[in-house]
Design a protein around this motif. Structure first.
Motif, PDB file in Angstrom:
ATOM      1  N   ASP A  52       0.835  -1.198   0.000  1.00  0.00           N
ATOM      2  CA  ASP A  52       0.000   0.000   0.000  1.00  0.00           C
ATOM      3  C   ASP A  52       0.878   1.259   0.000  1.00  0.00           C
ATOM      4  O   ASP A  52       0.588   2.243  -0.685  1.00  0.00           O
ATOM      5  N   ALA A  53       1.941   1.212   0.784  1.00  0.00           N
ATOM      6  CA  ALA A  53       2.830   2.363   0.893  1.00  0.00           C
ATOM      7  C   ALA A  53       3.504   2.671  -0.436  1.00  0.00           C
ATOM      8  O   ALA A  53       3.623   3.835  -0.832  1.00  0.00           O
ATOM      9  N   LEU A  54       3.975   1.641  -1.141  1.00  0.00           N
ATOM     10  CA  LEU A  54       4.645   1.860  -2.417  1.00  0.00           C
ATOM     11  C   LEU A  54       3.680   2.389  -3.473  1.00  0.00           C
ATOM     12  O   LEU A  54       4.042   3.247  -4.292  1.00  0.00           O
ATOM     13  N   CYS A  55       2.450   1.898  -3.458  1.00  0.00           N
ATOM     14  CA  CYS A  55       1.455   2.405  -4.388  1.00  0.00           C
ATOM     15  C   CYS A  55       1.153   3.867  -4.085  1.00  0.00           C
ATOM     16  O   CYS A  55       1.049   4.707  -4.984  1.00  0.00           O
ATOM     17  N   THR A  56       1.030   4.195  -2.800  1.00  0.00           N
ATOM     18  CA  THR A  56       0.812   5.584  -2.390  1.00  0.00           C
ATOM     19  C   THR A  56       1.993   6.458  -2.782  1.00  0.00           C
ATOM     20  O   THR A  56       1.819   7.590  -3.245  1.00  0.00           O
ATOM     21  N   GLN A  57       3.209   5.931  -2.612  1.00  0.00           N
ATOM     22  CA  GLN A  57       4.401   6.695  -2.971  1.00  0.00           C
ATOM     23  C   GLN A  57       4.389   7.090  -4.443  1.00  0.00           C
ATOM     24  O   GLN A  57       4.714   8.227  -4.797  1.00  0.00           O
ATOM     25  N   ALA A  58       4.016   6.163  -5.310  1.00  0.00           N
ATOM     26  CA  ALA A  58       3.979   6.454  -6.741  1.00  0.00           C
ATOM     27  C   ALA A  58       2.950   7.534  -7.052  1.00  0.00           C
ATOM     28  O   ALA A  58       3.199   8.454  -7.843  1.00  0.00           O
ATOM     29  N   LYS A  59       1.801   7.438  -6.426  1.00  0.00           N
ATOM     30  CA  LYS A  59       0.732   8.416  -6.646  1.00  0.00           C
ATOM     31  C   LYS A  59       1.139   9.788  -6.108  1.00  0.00           C
ATOM     32  O   LYS A  59       0.911  10.820  -6.755  1.00  0.00           O
ATOM     33  N   LEU A  60       1.768   9.805  -4.939  1.00  0.00           N
ATOM     34  CA  LEU A  60       2.212  11.064  -4.341  1.00  0.00           C
ATOM     35  C   LEU A  60       3.330  11.700  -5.158  1.00  0.00           C
ATOM     36  O   LEU A  60       3.366  12.924  -5.334  1.00  0.00           O
ATOM     37  N   ALA A  61       4.253  10.882  -5.663  1.00  0.00           N
ATOM     38  CA  ALA A  61       5.350  11.424  -6.469  1.00  0.00           C
ATOM     39  C   ALA A  61       4.823  12.131  -7.705  1.00  0.00           C
ATOM     40  O   ALA A  61       5.339  13.185  -8.110  1.00  0.00           O
ATOM     41  N   ASP A  62       3.793  11.566  -8.322  1.00  0.00           N
ATOM     42  CA  ASP A  62       3.173  12.229  -9.470  1.00  0.00           C
ATOM     43  C   ASP A  62       2.632  13.597  -9.072  1.00  0.00           C
ATOM     44  O   ASP A  62       2.801  14.585  -9.787  1.00  0.00           O
ATOM     45  N   ALA A  63       1.963  13.651  -7.918  1.00  0.00           N
ATOM     46  CA  ALA A  63       1.375  14.910  -7.469  1.00  0.00           C
ATOM     47  C   ALA A  63       2.441  15.926  -7.081  1.00  0.00           C
ATOM     48  O   ALA A  63       2.331  17.126  -7.401  1.00  0.00           O
ATOM     49  N   LEU A  64       3.495  15.476  -6.409  1.00  0.00           N
ATOM     50  CA  LEU A  64       4.542  16.400  -5.967  1.00  0.00           C
ATOM     51  C   LEU A  64       5.408  16.900  -7.117  1.00  0.00           C
ATOM     52  O   LEU A  64       6.005  17.984  -7.020  1.00  0.00           O
ATOM     53  N   SER A  65       5.492  16.148  -8.213  1.00  0.00           N
ATOM     54  CA  SER A  65       6.366  16.577  -9.306  1.00  0.00           C
ATOM     55  C   SER A  65       5.893  17.879  -9.940  1.00  0.00           C
ATOM     56  O   SER A  65       6.676  18.580 -10.575  1.00  0.00           O
ATOM     57  N   ALA A  66       4.633  18.249  -9.730  1.00  0.00           N
ATOM     58  CA  ALA A  66       4.158  19.553 -10.195  1.00  0.00           C
ATOM     59  C   ALA A  66       4.818  20.687  -9.418  1.00  0.00           C
ATOM     60  O   ALA A  66       4.922  21.820  -9.905  1.00  0.00           O
ATOM     61  N   PHE A 165       4.854   6.874  12.908  1.00  0.00           N
ATOM     62  CA  PHE A 165       6.082   7.017  12.113  1.00  0.00           C
ATOM     63  C   PHE A 165       6.705   5.633  12.016  1.00  0.00           C
ATOM     64  O   PHE A 165       7.427   5.195  12.900  1.00  0.00           O
ATOM     65  N   THR A 166       6.411   4.930  10.926  1.00  0.00           N
ATOM     66  CA  THR A 166       6.856   3.554  10.735  1.00  0.00           C
ATOM     67  C   THR A 166       7.529   3.417   9.377  1.00  0.00           C
ATOM     68  O   THR A 166       7.535   4.354   8.572  1.00  0.00           O
ATOM     69  N   GLY A 167       8.088   2.227   9.119  1.00  0.00           N
ATOM     70  CA  GLY A 167       8.655   1.983   7.799  1.00  0.00           C
ATOM     71  C   GLY A 167       7.632   2.144   6.704  1.00  0.00           C
ATOM     72  O   GLY A 167       7.935   2.638   5.607  1.00  0.00           O
ATOM     73  N   VAL A 168       6.378   1.774   6.992  1.00  0.00           N
ATOM     74  CA  VAL A 168       5.308   1.890   6.000  1.00  0.00           C
ATOM     75  C   VAL A 168       4.961   3.354   5.732  1.00  0.00           C
ATOM     76  O   VAL A 168       4.892   3.788   4.574  1.00  0.00           O
ATOM     77  N   THR A 169       4.740   4.136   6.786  1.00  0.00           N
ATOM     78  CA  THR A 169       4.356   5.539   6.562  1.00  0.00           C
ATOM     79  C   THR A 169       5.515   6.350   5.981  1.00  0.00           C
ATOM     80  O   THR A 169       5.293   7.277   5.198  1.00  0.00           O
ATOM     81  N   LEU A 170       6.746   5.983   6.345  1.00  0.00           N
ATOM     82  CA  LEU A 170       7.904   6.662   5.764  1.00  0.00           C
ATOM     83  C   LEU A 170       8.021   6.353   4.271  1.00  0.00           C
ATOM     84  O   LEU A 170       8.305   7.227   3.457  1.00  0.00           O
ATOM     85  N   THR A 171       7.776   5.102   3.903  1.00  0.00           N
ATOM     86  CA  THR A 171       7.810   4.716   2.495  1.00  0.00           C
ATOM     87  C   THR A 171       6.712   5.415   1.707  1.00  0.00           C
ATOM     88  O   THR A 171       6.927   5.863   0.572  1.00  0.00           O
ATOM     89  N   ALA A 172       5.545   5.531   2.293  1.00  0.00           N
ATOM     90  CA  ALA A 172       4.415   6.149   1.589  1.00  0.00           C
ATOM     91  C   ALA A 172       4.719   7.570   1.148  1.00  0.00           C
ATOM     92  O   ALA A 172       4.230   8.022   0.108  1.00  0.00           O
ATOM     93  N   ILE A 173       5.548   8.288   1.914  1.00  0.00           N
ATOM     94  CA  ILE A 173       5.880   9.676   1.551  1.00  0.00           C
ATOM     95  C   ILE A 173       7.222   9.774   0.817  1.00  0.00           C
ATOM     96  O   ILE A 173       7.804  10.851   0.713  1.00  0.00           O
ATOM     97  N   GLY A 174       7.704   8.647   0.299  1.00  0.00           N
ATOM     98  CA  GLY A 174       8.925   8.680  -0.501  1.00  0.00           C
ATOM     99  C   GLY A 174      10.189   8.831   0.297  1.00  0.00           C
ATOM    100  O   GLY A 174      11.220   9.263  -0.213  1.00  0.00           O
ATOM    101  N   VAL A 175      10.138   8.489   1.604  1.00  0.00           N
ATOM    102  CA  VAL A 175      11.272   8.617   2.532  1.00  0.00           C
ATOM    103  C   VAL A 175      11.655  10.083   2.711  1.00  0.00           C
ATOM    104  O   VAL A 175      12.830  10.458   2.715  1.00  0.00           O
TER     105      VAL A 175
END
Length: 281
Positions: A52-66, A165-175
C-alpha cells in the motif's frame, strides 16, 4: 515522475498479483497542501502494508512533481540495523529524489525548510550505464557508476505529533524528500580504487562552528555505500544513465538547531578529501 517510473512502482507495489490500496485522491491532495506550506500533516497508509505504501508513494510522487520537478533518482533509507529496529522493519526502505530539491554546495536554506526539518550526511552515486542493472554485488556495480557526489540531505519528516512514524508511513511519503545540497562530482576513473575508497573512507558531519556531530566509516551504510543501489535494484527499480542514488545516512538525523547556523560533511579517503556545506538562515 515519468509514466515509466509510475508504472514500475505500481507494479512493484502490486507484487504482480493483487492491487495495493493507495491513498485516496483527497488524502494525496491534503498531504501536498501541507507539504508545500510546511504544515505538520497526517501520515499516509498508516494502517496499510508496504505494498500500500509503495502504491501511495507512486501516486504522491506524481502529485509532488508539479511542485518539485520530475523524479531524477532514488533513495535508500533506514540503511542501518539500529534505524530499522527503531522503525520496526527488517530491511531498508525506498524513496525518490526530485529535480528541484537539489541545491549546489554552499547553498543557503531557511531554518524551517519543512514542517519537521532534519539534516544528515549522505552521498550520491551517479549512474553511468544501464548495465548496472545486471550487477548483483557492489563491486560488480562500481564500473557502471560514473561519479559520486558529496551530499547533505535535508529531509522533512512532515508528520504531526502523534501520527504513526513507521517503515510503512515513511515509504508512503517517498522517505521524506525535501531538499539536498550536492558537492562537485568526483569522476570514477578507476572503479577498483573508488570501490575501496568508498568502503574505507571516514565521513564526518560537523556543525557550522566545527563541532563534530557524527563520524562514521563508509561501510556504515549497508557494509558498502554501493550496496544501496544493489538493494534498490533488488526491489524492482531499474536505474538508467544519469539517475542519482542517495545511499542513505552516515550517522543520525540531526535537527537544524544543532547545526548552529549550518553544516558540513567531509569524506576523508575519497580523492581530495572533498567537503560539502550548507548554511541555515
Amino acid at each position: 515522475m515519468t509514466t515509466r517510473q509510475t508504472l514500475a512502482l505500481c507494479l512493484i507495489c502490486m507484487g504482480g498479483t493483487v492491487a495495493a490500496e493507495c491513498a485516496t485522491d483527497a488524502q494525496i491532495e491534503a498531504y501536498v497542501a501541507d507539504y508545500t506550506s510546511k504544515t505538520p500533516t497526517k501520515a499516509l497508509a498508516a494502517d496499510g502494508s508496504m505494498e500500500d505504501a509503495l502504491c501511495t508513494q507512486a501516486k504522491l510522487a506524481d502529485a509532488l512533481s508539479a511542485h518539485m520537478g520530475p523524479v531524477i533518482g532514488y533513495k535508500a533509507g533506514l540503511t542501518s540495523k539500529p534505524a530499522q529496529e527503531r522503525f520496526g522493519v527488517t530491511e531498508p526502505v525506498q524513496g525518490v529524489l526530485f529535480r528541484d530539491m537539489m541545491l549546489q554546495d554552499g547553498a543557503e536554506v531557511p531554518m524551517n525548510w519543512g514542517a519537521r526539518p532534519v539534516f544528515e550526511a549522505d552521498l550520491l552515486l551517479v549512474v553511468g550505464s544501464g548495465a548496472i542493472n545486471n550487477a548483483t554485488t557492489a563491486e560488480e556495480a562500481m564500473p557502471y557508476i560514473s561519479a559520486v557526489r558529496p551530499f547533505i540531505e535535508l529531509p522533512d519528516l512532515t508528520f504531526a505529533k502523534g501520527e504513526p512514524f513507521t517503515g510503512v508511513t515513511l515509504t508512503a511519503i517517498g522517505v521524506a524528500p525535501k531538499l539536498g545540497v550536492m558537492g562537485a562530482e568526483i569522476p570514477v576513473g578507476d572503479p577498483g580504487a573508488m570501490y575501496t575508497a568508498l568502503g574505507t573512507m571516514t565521513v564526518t558531519l560537523s556543525a557550522a562552528d566545527g563541532e563534530v556531530l557524527a563520524q562514521v566509516p563508509g561501510e556504515a551504510v549497508m557494509g558498502h555505500p554501493v550496496n544501496s543501489a544493489i538493494w534498490l535494484m533488488s526491489k524492482g527499480i531499474t536505474l538508467k544513465p544519469g539517475d542519482l542514488v542517495s545511499v542513505g545516512s552516515f550517522g543520525p538525523l540531526v535537527p537544524p538547531a544543532k547545526g548552529k547556523g549550518g553544516a558540513s560533511v567531509q569524506y576523508s579517503g575519497l580523492p581530495g578529501d572533498p567537503t560539502v556545506s550548507v548554511t541555515f538562515k
